[in-house]
Design a protein around this motif. Structure first.
Motif, short mmCIF file in Angstrom:
data_model
loop_
_atom_site.label_atom_id
_atom_site.label_comp_id
_atom_site.label_asym_id
_atom_site.label_seq_id
_atom_site.Cartn_x
_atom_site.Cartn_y
_atom_site.Cartn_z
N GLN A 1 0.82 -1.20 0.00
CA GLN A 1 0.00 0.00 0.00
C GLN A 1 0.86 1.27 0.00
OE1 GLN A 1 -0.44 -2.65 1.96
NE2 GLN A 1 -2.54 -3.36 1.68
N THR A 2 2.00 1.21 0.68
CA THR A 2 2.92 2.34 0.68
C THR A 2 3.46 2.59 -0.72
OG1 THR A 2 3.56 1.99 2.98
CG2 THR A 2 5.14 3.17 1.59
N ILE A 3 3.85 1.52 -1.41
CA ILE A 3 4.35 1.66 -2.78
C ILE A 3 3.25 2.24 -3.67
CG2 ILE A 3 5.22 0.43 -4.82
CD1 ILE A 3 7.20 0.65 -2.39
N ASN A 4 2.04 1.73 -3.54
CA ASN A 4 0.93 2.23 -4.33
C ASN A 4 0.69 3.72 -4.08
OD1 ASN A 4 -2.24 2.78 -4.41
ND2 ASN A 4 -1.67 1.31 -6.01
N ALA A 5 0.72 4.14 -2.83
CA ALA A 5 0.49 5.54 -2.48
C ALA A 5 1.59 6.45 -3.04
CB ALA A 5 0.38 5.70 -0.97
N ILE A 6 2.83 6.00 -3.00
CA ILE A 6 3.94 6.79 -3.55
C ILE A 6 3.80 6.88 -5.07
CG2 ILE A 6 6.43 6.95 -3.88
CD1 ILE A 6 6.72 5.54 -1.13
N GLU A 7 3.56 5.76 -5.72
CA GLU A 7 3.42 5.75 -7.18
C GLU A 7 2.25 6.61 -7.65
OE1 GLU A 7 5.36 1.43 -8.36
OE2 GLU A 7 3.22 1.73 -8.65
N ALA A 8 1.16 6.62 -6.89
CA ALA A 8 -0.02 7.41 -7.24
C ALA A 8 0.15 8.88 -6.83
CB ALA A 8 -1.26 6.82 -6.58
N GLU A 9 1.28 9.19 -6.23
CA GLU A 9 1.63 10.53 -5.77
C GLU A 9 0.65 11.07 -4.74
OE1 GLU A 9 2.26 12.64 -9.46
OE2 GLU A 9 4.13 11.56 -9.81
N ARG A 10 0.09 10.15 -3.94
CA ARG A 10 -0.74 10.54 -2.81
C ARG A 10 0.13 10.82 -1.59
NH1 ARG A 10 -3.75 6.08 -4.56
NH2 ARG A 10 -3.03 4.91 -2.76
N TYR A 11 1.31 10.21 -1.54
CA TYR A 11 2.25 10.42 -0.45
C TYR A 11 3.65 10.56 -1.00
CZ TYR A 11 -1.32 8.98 2.88
OH TYR A 11 -2.45 8.90 3.62
N ASP A 12 4.46 11.40 -0.35
CA ASP A 12 5.88 11.52 -0.65
C ASP A 12 6.64 10.72 0.42
OD1 ASP A 12 5.58 15.02 -1.46
OD2 ASP A 12 5.34 13.27 -2.73
N PRO A 13 7.65 9.97 0.02
CA PRO A 13 8.40 9.20 1.01
C PRO A 13 9.24 10.11 1.90
CG PRO A 13 9.47 9.05 -1.10
CD PRO A 13 8.18 9.79 -1.33
N SER A 14 9.53 9.61 3.09
CA SER A 14 10.46 10.32 3.96
C SER A 14 11.83 10.31 3.31
CB SER A 14 10.53 9.61 5.32
OG SER A 14 11.06 8.31 5.14
N LEU A 15 12.73 11.14 3.78
CA LEU A 15 14.08 11.18 3.23
C LEU A 15 14.79 9.83 3.34
CD1 LEU A 15 16.31 12.71 1.83
CD2 LEU A 15 17.01 13.61 4.06
N PRO A 16 14.74 9.15 4.51
CA PRO A 16 15.40 7.84 4.59
C PRO A 16 14.84 6.84 3.57
CG PRO A 16 14.93 8.63 6.79
CD PRO A 16 14.23 9.56 5.84
N LEU A 17 13.54 6.84 3.37
CA LEU A 17 12.95 5.91 2.40
C LEU A 17 13.31 6.32 0.98
CD1 LEU A 17 11.34 3.44 1.70
CD2 LEU A 17 9.24 4.81 1.93
N ALA A 18 13.31 7.61 0.67
CA ALA A 18 13.70 8.08 -0.66
C ALA A 18 15.13 7.67 -0.98
CB ALA A 18 13.53 9.60 -0.76
N ILE A 19 16.01 7.76 -0.01
CA ILE A 19 17.41 7.35 -0.21
C ILE A 19 17.49 5.85 -0.44
CG2 ILE A 19 19.66 7.12 0.95
CD1 ILE A 19 19.02 9.91 2.24
N LYS A 20 16.72 5.09 0.31
CA LYS A 20 16.70 3.63 0.14
C LYS A 20 16.20 3.27 -1.26
CE LYS A 20 15.39 -0.30 2.99
NZ LYS A 20 14.65 -0.76 4.17
#
Length: 95
Positions: free
Chosen positions: A59-78
């Protein structure tokens, strides 16, 4: 609760150990566009496979891909390390 704390709570949601910036309507003055779906599909990974590699939910991946949520900096780096690309080529800010 201070006004700054109240504003922060309105803009961020916690999913497990990562925070995501909400990009919904006029409540947000800054949203991120991303290349996650394209990068994932080039590798023939499902959302579930990518989620497992990153240690987050599908669900997190889906939300990021749909641009409903932006990842935190640690997750964006990962994410950037997993795809072997700089963060700024995957995520692009938009006012």
């Amino acid at each position: 609760m201070s006004a700054a704390t109240s504003q922060w709570k309105a803009c961020f949601t916690w999913h497990g150990k990562y925070a995501f910036h909400r990009c919904i309507g006029s409540r947000s003055d800054f949203c991120m566009k991303n290349q996650m779906r394209e990068l994932r599909m080039r590798r023939n990974w499902s959302q579930q496979e990518l989620a497992e590699r990153l240690g987050v939910s599908r669900q997190t991946i889906n939300a990021i891909e749909a641009e409903r949520y932006d990842p935190s900096l640690p997750l964006a780096i990962k994410i950037a390390k997993l795809f072997g690309k700089p963060v700024e080529t995957i995520f692009e800010g938009e006012n």
